[in-house]
Design a protein around this motif. Sequence first.
Motif, PDB file in Angstrom:
ATOM      1  N   SER A   1      62.958  76.506  87.433  1.00 22.23           N
ATOM      2  CA  SER A   1      63.570  75.379  88.133  1.00 22.23           C
ATOM      3  C   SER A   1      63.274  74.053  87.456  1.00 22.23           C
ATOM      4  CB  SER A   1      63.052  75.313  89.574  1.00 22.23           C
ATOM      5  OG  SER A   1      63.670  74.257  90.282  1.00 22.23           O
ATOM      6  N   MET A   2      64.260  73.175  87.542  1.00 26.68           N
ATOM      7  CA  MET A   2      64.018  71.778  87.222  1.00 26.68           C
ATOM      8  C   MET A   2      63.291  71.184  88.417  1.00 26.68           C
ATOM      9  SD  MET A   2      67.633  70.603  85.408  1.00 26.68           S
ATOM     10  CE  MET A   2      67.677  69.167  86.400  1.00 26.68           C
ATOM     11  N   VAL A   3      62.366  70.281  88.156  1.00 24.35           N
ATOM     12  CA  VAL A   3      61.677  69.553  89.215  1.00 24.35           C
ATOM     13  C   VAL A   3      61.849  68.075  88.905  1.00 24.35           C
ATOM     14  CG1 VAL A   3      59.470  69.098  90.355  1.00 24.35           C
ATOM     15  CG2 VAL A   3      60.020  71.416  89.579  1.00 24.35           C
ATOM     16  N   ILE A   4      62.497  67.380  89.815  1.00 19.92           N
ATOM     17  CA  ILE A   4      62.817  65.972  89.583  1.00 19.92           C
ATOM     18  C   ILE A   4      61.606  65.073  89.821  1.00 19.92           C
ATOM     19  CG2 ILE A   4      64.381  64.090  90.211  1.00 19.92           C
ATOM     20  CD1 ILE A   4      65.676  66.669  88.855  1.00 19.92           C
ATOM     21  N   ASP A   5      60.925  65.284  90.927  1.00 19.22           N
ATOM     22  CA  ASP A   5      59.759  64.468  91.294  1.00 19.22           C
ATOM     23  C   ASP A   5      58.489  65.212  90.904  1.00 19.22           C
ATOM     24  OD1 ASP A   5      57.666  63.100  92.548  1.00 19.22           O
ATOM     25  OD2 ASP A   5      58.876  62.619  94.320  1.00 19.22           O
ATOM     26  N   ARG A   6      57.739  64.656  89.948  1.00 20.77           N
ATOM     27  CA  ARG A   6      56.519  65.303  89.451  1.00 20.77           C
ATOM     28  C   ARG A   6      55.562  65.699  90.575  1.00 20.77           C
ATOM     29  NH1 ARG A   6      54.118  64.740  84.540  1.00 20.77           N
ATOM     30  NH2 ARG A   6      55.658  64.541  82.932  1.00 20.77           N
ATOM     31  N   GLU A   7      55.567  64.965  91.666  1.00 21.40           N
ATOM     32  CA  GLU A   7      54.665  65.260  92.781  1.00 21.40           C
ATOM     33  C   GLU A   7      54.998  66.595  93.453  1.00 21.40           C
ATOM     34  OE1 GLU A   7      54.284  61.983  95.507  1.00 21.40           O
ATOM     35  OE2 GLU A   7      53.962  60.560  93.875  1.00 21.40           O
ATOM     36  N   HIS A   8      56.177  67.128  93.214  1.00 23.43           N
ATOM     37  CA  HIS A   8      56.587  68.396  93.811  1.00 23.43           C
ATOM     38  C   HIS A   8      56.232  69.602  92.933  1.00 23.43           C
ATOM     39  CE1 HIS A   8      59.907  65.964  96.028  1.00 23.43           C
ATOM     40  NE2 HIS A   8      58.729  65.841  96.602  1.00 23.43           N
ATOM     41  N   LYS A   9      55.781  69.347  91.734  1.00 20.06           N
ATOM     42  CA  LYS A   9      55.532  70.406  90.757  1.00 20.06           C
ATOM     43  C   LYS A   9      54.621  71.505  91.315  1.00 20.06           C
ATOM     44  CE  LYS A   9      53.803  71.115  86.094  1.00 20.06           C
ATOM     45  NZ  LYS A   9      53.167  70.509  84.930  1.00 20.06           N
ATOM     46  N   ASN A  10      53.538  71.124  92.000  1.00 21.43           N
ATOM     47  CA  ASN A  10      52.580  72.106  92.509  1.00 21.43           C
ATOM     48  C   ASN A  10      53.197  73.056  93.528  1.00 21.43           C
ATOM     49  OD1 ASN A  10      50.555  71.107  90.886  1.00 21.43           O
ATOM     50  ND2 ASN A  10      49.727  69.757  92.468  1.00 21.43           N
ATOM     51  N   MET A  11      54.141  72.575  94.328  1.00 20.04           N
ATOM     52  CA  MET A  11      54.799  73.453  95.300  1.00 20.04           C
ATOM     53  C   MET A  11      55.553  74.570  94.587  1.00 20.04           C
ATOM     54  SD  MET A  11      56.224  71.021  98.352  1.00 20.04           S
ATOM     55  CE  MET A  11      57.043  69.825  97.320  1.00 20.04           C
ATOM     56  N   PHE A  12      56.248  74.208  93.533  1.00 18.92           N
ATOM     57  CA  PHE A  12      57.004  75.195  92.762  1.00 18.92           C
ATOM     58  C   PHE A  12      56.054  76.175  92.069  1.00 18.92           C
ATOM     59  CE2 PHE A  12      60.112  71.901  93.338  1.00 18.92           C
ATOM     60  CZ  PHE A  12      61.335  72.550  93.333  1.00 18.92           C
ATOM     61  N   GLU A  13      55.044  75.633  91.423  1.00 19.58           N
ATOM     62  CA  GLU A  13      54.100  76.485  90.703  1.00 19.58           C
ATOM     63  C   GLU A  13      53.344  77.405  91.658  1.00 19.58           C
ATOM     64  OE1 GLU A  13      53.273  73.839  86.727  1.00 19.58           O
ATOM     65  OE2 GLU A  13      51.928  73.555  88.434  1.00 19.58           O
ATOM     66  N   GLY A  14      53.118  76.952  92.891  1.00 19.38           N
ATOM     67  CA  GLY A  14      52.471  77.785  93.903  1.00 19.38           C
ATOM     68  C   GLY A  14      53.281  79.030  94.239  1.00 19.38           C
ATOM     69  N   LEU A  15      54.593  78.973  94.005  1.00 21.10           N
ATOM     70  CA  LEU A  15      55.461  80.135  94.209  1.00 21.10           C
ATOM     71  C   LEU A  15      55.558  81.013  92.952  1.00 21.10           C
ATOM     72  CD1 LEU A  15      58.528  78.621  96.133  1.00 21.10           C
ATOM     73  CD2 LEU A  15      56.844  80.248  97.023  1.00 21.10           C
ATOM     74  N   GLY A  16      54.915  80.569  91.888  1.00 21.79           N
ATOM     75  CA  GLY A  16      54.994  81.320  90.639  1.00 21.79           C
ATOM     76  C   GLY A  16      56.216  80.972  89.807  1.00 21.79           C
ATOM     77  N   VAL A  17      56.761  79.795  90.047  1.00 16.89           N
ATOM     78  CA  VAL A  17      57.977  79.351  89.362  1.00 16.89           C
ATOM     79  C   VAL A  17      57.618  78.659  88.048  1.00 16.89           C
ATOM     80  CG1 VAL A  17      59.957  77.772  89.546  1.00 16.89           C
ATOM     81  CG2 VAL A  17      59.194  79.081  91.545  1.00 16.89           C
ATOM     82  N   GLN A  18      58.392  78.946  87.006  1.00 15.92           N
ATOM     83  CA  GLN A  18      58.290  78.187  85.769  1.00 15.92           C
ATOM     84  C   GLN A  18      59.074  76.900  85.975  1.00 15.92           C
ATOM     85  OE1 GLN A  18      58.833  80.555  82.056  1.00 15.92           O
ATOM     86  NE2 GLN A  18      59.380  82.150  83.528  1.00 15.92           N
ATOM     87  N   VAL A  19      58.469  75.762  85.683  1.00 11.72           N
ATOM     88  CA  VAL A  19      59.127  74.490  85.977  1.00 11.72           C
ATOM     89  C   VAL A  19      59.351  73.651  84.727  1.00 11.72           C
ATOM     90  CG1 VAL A  19      58.203  74.381  88.324  1.00 11.72           C
ATOM     91  CG2 VAL A  19      56.955  73.281  86.485  1.00 11.72           C
ATOM     92  N   LEU A  20      60.397  72.854  84.821  1.00 10.88           N
ATOM     93  CA  LEU A  20      60.691  71.849  83.815  1.00 10.88           C
ATOM     94  C   LEU A  20      60.705  70.513  84.551  1.00 10.88           C
ATOM     95  CD1 LEU A  20      61.644  70.916  81.004  1.00 10.88           C
ATOM     96  CD2 LEU A  20      63.976  71.252  81.816  1.00 10.88           C
ATOM     97  N   THR A  21      59.732  69.681  84.247  1.00 12.64           N
ATOM     98  CA  THR A  21      59.678  68.365  84.870  1.00 12.64           C
ATOM     99  C   THR A  21      60.075  67.308  83.862  1.00 12.64           C
ATOM    100  OG1 THR A  21      57.337  68.129  84.339  1.00 12.64           O
ATOM    101  CG2 THR A  21      57.869  68.950  86.537  1.00 12.64           C
ATOM    102  N   ASP A  22      60.715  66.284  84.363  1.00 13.49           N
ATOM    103  CA  ASP A  22      61.050  65.116  83.560  1.00 13.49           C
ATOM    104  C   ASP A  22      61.806  65.483  82.285  1.00 13.49           C
ATOM    105  OD1 ASP A  22      61.175  62.435  83.058  1.00 13.49           O
ATOM    106  OD2 ASP A  22      59.009  62.147  82.875  1.00 13.49           O
ATOM    107  N   PRO A  23      62.993  66.103  82.413  1.00  7.66           N
ATOM    108  CA  PRO A  23      63.728  66.562  81.226  1.00  7.66           C
ATOM    109  C   PRO A  23      64.100  65.435  80.261  1.00  7.66           C
ATOM    110  CG  PRO A  23      65.017  66.900  83.234  1.00  7.66           C
ATOM    111  CD  PRO A  23      63.666  66.444  83.649  1.00  7.66           C
TER     112      PRO A  23
END
Length: 134
Positions: A96-118
Amino acid sequence: MYIIVVGGGETARYLASMSLENGHKVAIIEKDSDCAQKILQEFDVEVFQADIAKGGILEEADVDRADAIIATTKDDSANLMTMFLGKKHNVKNLVSMVIDREHKNMFEGLGVQVLTDPKRLIAGKLLSMLDEKK
């Protein structure tokens, strides 16, 4: 590989194009009907015109055979819901793309690979290309 992409914006279009070039099958879920129509005209993919929050759309997109779900919307809540639903359906690859860096941990807590700040990543890549010329 069968990839479900949620969101039909510019990133999703590039993703669809590159995936198709690599022989993958792609389905795109996009809530805006005009955008969904444009995707249908541009690519040989399945398009589902629906909001991910409206339930049942992943089943319609045949999520049980998906190898990956990639969320590309500009709405972290829609992306997070997509990832939650993908995890619920035991999809192996959740990205998933993550727009707000503060949300990154929620995604990672689900085991999601994230792309922040493209945009920052693109700028960094462009700058590194200059460094390679030295």
